[in-house]
Every structure is written in C-alpha cells, then in structure tokens.
Design a protein around this motif. Structure first.
Motif, mmCIF file in Angstrom:
data_model
loop_
_atom_site.group_PDB
_atom_site.id
_atom_site.type_symbol
_atom_site.label_atom_id
_atom_site.label_comp_id
_atom_site.label_asym_id
_atom_site.label_seq_id
_atom_site.Cartn_x
_atom_site.Cartn_y
_atom_site.Cartn_z
ATOM 1 N N UNK A 249 0.781 -1.232 0.000
ATOM 2 C CA UNK A 249 0.000 0.000 0.000
ATOM 3 C C UNK A 249 0.810 1.278 0.000
ATOM 4 N N UNK A 250 2.126 1.186 0.194
ATOM 5 C CA UNK A 250 2.970 2.374 0.251
ATOM 6 C C UNK A 250 3.305 2.828 -1.165
ATOM 7 N N UNK A 251 3.322 4.149 -1.359
ATOM 8 C CA UNK A 251 3.555 4.749 -2.669
ATOM 9 C C UNK A 251 5.012 5.206 -2.800
ATOM 10 N N UNK A 252 5.392 5.634 -4.003
ATOM 11 C CA UNK A 252 6.740 6.156 -4.217
ATOM 12 C C UNK A 252 6.714 7.317 -5.189
ATOM 13 N N UNK A 253 7.501 8.342 -4.874
ATOM 14 C CA UNK A 253 7.632 9.515 -5.733
ATOM 15 C C UNK A 253 8.887 9.436 -6.598
ATOM 16 N N UNK A 254 10.006 9.047 -5.991
ATOM 17 C CA UNK A 254 11.259 8.891 -6.736
ATOM 18 C C UNK A 254 12.019 7.688 -6.177
ATOM 19 N N UNK A 255 11.544 6.516 -6.526
ATOM 20 C CA UNK A 255 12.154 5.281 -6.049
ATOM 21 C C UNK A 255 13.248 4.874 -7.039
ATOM 22 N N UNK A 256 14.434 4.573 -6.531
ATOM 23 C CA UNK A 256 15.569 4.234 -7.406
ATOM 24 C C UNK A 256 15.792 2.726 -7.419
ATOM 25 N N UNK A 257 15.983 2.197 -8.609
ATOM 26 C CA UNK A 257 16.313 0.788 -8.793
ATOM 27 C C UNK A 257 17.388 0.688 -9.866
ATOM 28 N N UNK A 258 18.096 -0.421 -9.891
ATOM 29 C CA UNK A 258 18.996 -0.651 -11.023
ATOM 30 C C UNK A 258 18.590 -1.923 -11.746
ATOM 31 N N UNK A 259 18.724 -1.876 -13.051
ATOM 32 C CA UNK A 259 18.401 -3.007 -13.915
ATOM 33 C C UNK A 259 19.659 -3.383 -14.687
ATOM 34 N N UNK A 260 20.113 -4.602 -14.506
ATOM 35 C CA UNK A 260 21.265 -5.090 -15.265
ATOM 36 C C UNK A 260 20.780 -6.115 -16.275
#
Length: 261
Positions: free
Chosen positions: A61-72
């Motif tokens: 249920x928690x939202x995100x405004x600027x969530x960072x992830x990395x994709x390899x």
C-alpha cells in the motif's frame, strides 16, 4: 557484422501508486512493483538474463515519488529508449520518470546512504484521501508532534519499533531529520534516515500522532527509545496508504543540501 550486446546497468527512477501492490519486493503469490517491472523488462528486452534491485523495501500500500532501482541486462539500448519502452508496457500505476546509464558497480541499495519518506494525514475527511492519506479524527498539537520528532532524531536504537526477526541484527538507525509541516489541508511528516526497519516510519508517525492527541508524552518516547516502556509502537502503526517513499540519496553533498531546505 553487428556489435555484440554486452551487460549494461541502468539506473531507474520510478513513481508508483502502491494501493494495489504488496510492496516492492517480488513474491510468488502476490502482485509487487519489482515483479511488474521485471515482467515489463522481459517484454522490452526478451528472455535474457537480468537483475533488478531496488533501493529498499516498501510495505503493501505504500507509494513512491522517486524510487531508485537498477536493472542489469544484456542489451544495446540507450537509456531514453529504455524509459520509453518500459513506460509503454508497464501498468498505469507504475511510471518510469527517468533512466540513466550506470556503471556495473552501481547498486541501488548498497550505494544508497539515506532515504526520505513523507507521510500524509488529514484531520478533515476527504472523498479523495483514502488512498493517499490517513484521516485522523482529532485535533492535533503540531508543536508537540514536532518535539516528539526531535526526540527521535539522531542515532538511536529502535529495537522497540522492530519486528522480532530483526532483533538478530543491529536495530540502530541514524535519523537525520524529522519535520512536520502543512501544505493546504494536508499535514505532512517527513522522515530522513540512513535506513529503516520494517514498518518503522509508520510506527514513528503513529507515536507522533499519539503525542499530538496528548495520549503520549515526551517521557513515553524517551522510555521507548531507552527500552523500558510498556508502550508498544506496533500498536500505533499508521496505515500504509499515507506513506510515500520520497527520495534516495547517493552522495553526502546532495543529502546535506536536502537537509538544509
């Protein structure tokens, strides 16, 4: 002869409405943000070896405004094209705000030095607020809440806020800043910390609201942090819907600037 594809790592900044997700982390029997982004990446890149890691877990249920992830992934696609293609294939409650090329040593979680969350609540009912804030049906003493936040700022042992399984590891967390402010009719609580335990921000907010309602005192908070209180933060956990992951920090200068604001 065409150029052979090689491993590339992209830094993704995501925005998502967490209402219909069971948090970030992939699960076998539930819809998650990580799971949906991986499915989108498969549609973009094909069935090739890939790895997607986020800057931290978020609850259901928690939202995100600027969530960072990395994709390899093994690919030869530019960042702008990756962002465009992912946005075309991802569901409407996830948006890719930006994609940047990152070195193979960049890790969204391990390189993150701090994270900030914002919690939204109201004291007046709103027809549109249920998904994005907590309706507290009481008058709140905002200066008392801010003072409660100041008591939790700094390096503290948050064992009282932790789940039992987390007690096997260190429960010390550095809280850089807690502020209470209003924007229009919405009361916001910003918490900036080195990292957070499971449900920790929501429990901090719940305790601050109890102080704002004059049901708990600063002495209660001090006793909780010192580990000799019968007040259990878990009993005051704020709803997930009001919580937004705001920002991840990867350099001390950027964090320092943010804390000055």
């Amino acid at each position: 002869m065409g150029r052979k594809n090689k491993r590339r790592r992209y830094r993704l900044t995501l925005e998502y409405d967490g209402t219909n997700f069971s948090g970030w982390q992939k699960q076998m029997d539930a819809r998650t943000v990580q799971g949906d982004v991986l499915k989108g990446a498969v549609r973009v890149f094909g069935e090739v070896p890939m790895d997607l890691q986020g800057c931290g877990r978020t609850d259901a249920g928690v939202h995100a405004l600027e969530y960072v992830a990395h994709l390899e992934v093994v690919a030869d696609i530019g960042p702008h094209e990756v962002a465009r293609k992912l946005n075309q294939t991802l569901p409407k409650d996830i948006a890719v705000k930006s994609v940047e090329a990152a070195g193979l040593r960049f890790h969204a979680r391990h390189n993150c030095i701090a994270r900030s969350y914002i919690y939204q609540l109201r004291t007046e009912k709103s027809a549109f607020g249920k998904r994005y804030d907590w309706w507290v049906q009481a008058e709140l003493d905002l200066p008392a809440m801010q003072h409660a936040g100041s008591l939790m700022t700094g390096m503290h042992d948050f064992a009282a806020f932790a789940e039992k399984k987390e007690l096997k590891k260190s429960t010390k967390v550095l809280i850089h800043k807690i502020e209470v402010f209003t924007e229009k009719e919405i009361l916001k609580i910003r918490v900036v910390g080195s990292h957070f335990l499971w449900h920790m921000v929501r429990r901090m907010v719940g305790i601050m609201v109890e102080v704002g309602c004059h049901r708990l005192t600063k002495e209660n908070i001090q006793n909780i942090l010192e580990g000799h209180s019968d007040v259990l933060p878990a009993h005051h956990t704020a709803p997930g819907a009001g919580l937004f992951f705001e920002k991840a920090f990867y350099d001390s200068e950027g964090l320092a600037e943010f804390l000055k604001e």
